[in-house]
Write a protein that holds these residues in place. Structure first.
Motif, PDB file in Angstrom:
ATOM      1  N   MET A   3    -104.225  24.859  14.672  1.00 15.01           N
ATOM      2  CA  MET A   3    -104.644  23.397  14.904  1.00 15.01           C
ATOM      3  C   MET A   3    -103.491  22.492  14.472  1.00 15.01           C
ATOM      4  N   PHE A  34    -110.317  18.240  14.175  1.00 15.78           N
ATOM      5  CA  PHE A  34    -110.918  19.208  13.559  1.00 15.78           C
ATOM      6  C   PHE A  34    -109.815  19.239  12.056  1.00 15.78           C
ATOM      7  N   PHE A  75    -111.356  18.942   8.220  1.00 17.70           N
ATOM      8  CA  PHE A  75    -111.122  20.101   7.468  1.00 17.70           C
ATOM      9  C   PHE A  75    -110.411  20.032   6.154  1.00 17.70           C
ATOM     10  N   ASN A  82    -108.058  27.602  13.848  1.00 13.63           N
ATOM     11  CA  ASN A  82    -109.547  27.643  14.123  1.00 13.63           C
ATOM     12  C   ASN A  82    -109.910  28.427  15.486  1.00 13.63           C
ATOM     13  N   CYS A 111    -111.201  32.925  11.578  1.00 10.78           N
ATOM     14  CA  CYS A 111    -110.518  32.231  12.466  1.00 10.78           C
ATOM     15  C   CYS A 111    -109.113  32.558  12.966  1.00 10.78           C
TER      16      CYS A 111
END
Length: 348
Positions: A213, A229, A233, A208, A40
């Motif tokens: 994010m 996300f 996560f 990500n 990432c």
């Protein structure tokens, strides 16, 4: 201590752009954890700070100074790696003072720095031992002490606990938090493990595909995610999610906010399903329930009353439901779309 700023930073490997126009401020004295799936970009950011993987464009500033053209050894940072990078033929003392000798630090000063660093990490009694006689956790402490003697403004740590067993990782997490409090300096820590991030950080930077994010405290990241996300996560077990409609809007609820029972719940999203797994984890039981459409929901509860293959109801109160639009962005209470999506959840 020092703050770190990324200003419109881009990193390319050949024709492959892994990070583009990234802006980030890491606060002075913080314990900031960069977390996200493999690839990432989190380690790439760490290497930019260290100067061992410079950015393609943009600026990296440490305490307000552009360090783009400053050599790694002169940036006031120390890096602790996943594999410790210690010399097996040297004693603990020799490993820790190796860099000091190279920098021609006088012996009395070396002795003082080594002793102080070993006291901070609990390695004083092992100074004359070889690394091969020590545990993985003790070898990691050698690497930490070697970083401490440099008296850096910033500590950089790249998955330093990943080679340790689960019990030792928990112990070392506590020790790193204590060390941060003792040193009162800036820690930047990279991991793919969200449990490490949640338990250690005062600030989490979730990444990500080379993008940030969300940046927030662990509590905010968990309770108020900006997007799907982040919601999926952060948290273990992961948030339960399912589609609301054909437009791709999604609802979700945390397993510990889920309800399970023989009767349908009122003022709640509720669906009937079959228990396909029951995991007893000490004081908590995790039930996996599959509905007729194939959606699987995890329920974390103290109750052991239900059995595999049993048909029952699973759901969550509407006040505990999160909703996300078709692009995965959070729709919060107070906007018209929120009420519309919650009505759609009621009709599921």
């Amino acid at each position: 201590m020092a703050s770190i700023t990324f200003d419109k930073v881009t990193k390319k490997f050949g024709n492959n752009t892994v990070i583009e126009d990234l802006d980030l401020k890491i606060e002075d004295g913080s314990f900031t954890v960069l977390v996200g799936p493999s690839g990432c970009g989190k380690t790439t950011l760490l290497r930019m700070i260290a100067g061992i993987g410079p950015q393609t464009s943009g600026k990296v500033l440490i305490d307000g100074q552009d360090v783009t053209r400053i050599a790694p050894g002169k940036r006031g940072v120390a890096m602790v790696f996943q594999n410790y990078a210690i010399y097996p033929t040297m004693t603990v003392r020799d490993n820790i003072e190796f860099g000091l000798k190279n920098n021609r630090v006088p012996k009395p000063e070396r002795v003082r720095l080594v002793n102080e660093a070993c006291e901070k990490v609990g390695m004083t009694q092992y100074l004359d031992r070889k690394p091969s006689t020590l545990s993985g956790g003790q070898r990691q402490r050698i690497a930490l002490a070697r970083a401490i003697v440099k008296n850096p403004a910033v500590f950089l740590m790249d998955e330093p606990l990943s080679n340790l067993d689960a019990k030792l990782r928990v112990q070392m997490r506590v020790e790193l938090i204590e060390l941060h409090n003792k040193l009162n300096t800036t820690f930047v820590y990279v991991t793919h493990d969200q449990v490490e991030a949640m338990s250690m950080a005062d600030t989490i930077v979730l990444m990500n595909n080379g993008k940030i994010m969300q940046t927030a405290s662990p509590s905010v990241m968990y309770r108020d995610p900006d997007n799907l996300f982040t919601a999926r996560f952060i948290g273990s077990p992961a948030m339960n999610v399912r589609k609301i409609d054909e437009a791709g809007n999604v609802m979700g609820f945390r397993p510990e906010r889920a309800m399970i029972g023989l009767d349908r719940m009122n003022d709640a999203f509720a669906v009937q399903g079959v228990v396909i797994a029951k995991e007893l984890l000490g004081s908590v039981v995790n039930y996996s329930v599959r509905d007729k459409e194939g959606n699987v929901y995890i329920v974390s509860t103290e109750s052991e009353d239900f059995s595999v293959n049993q048909t029952l109801w699973v759901g969550s109160l509407l006040k505990n439901i999160y909703v996300f639009d078709g692009k995965g962005q959070r729709v919060r209470e107070g906007v018209p779309a929120y009420a519309q999506l919650l009505d759609a959840v009621r009709r599921l």
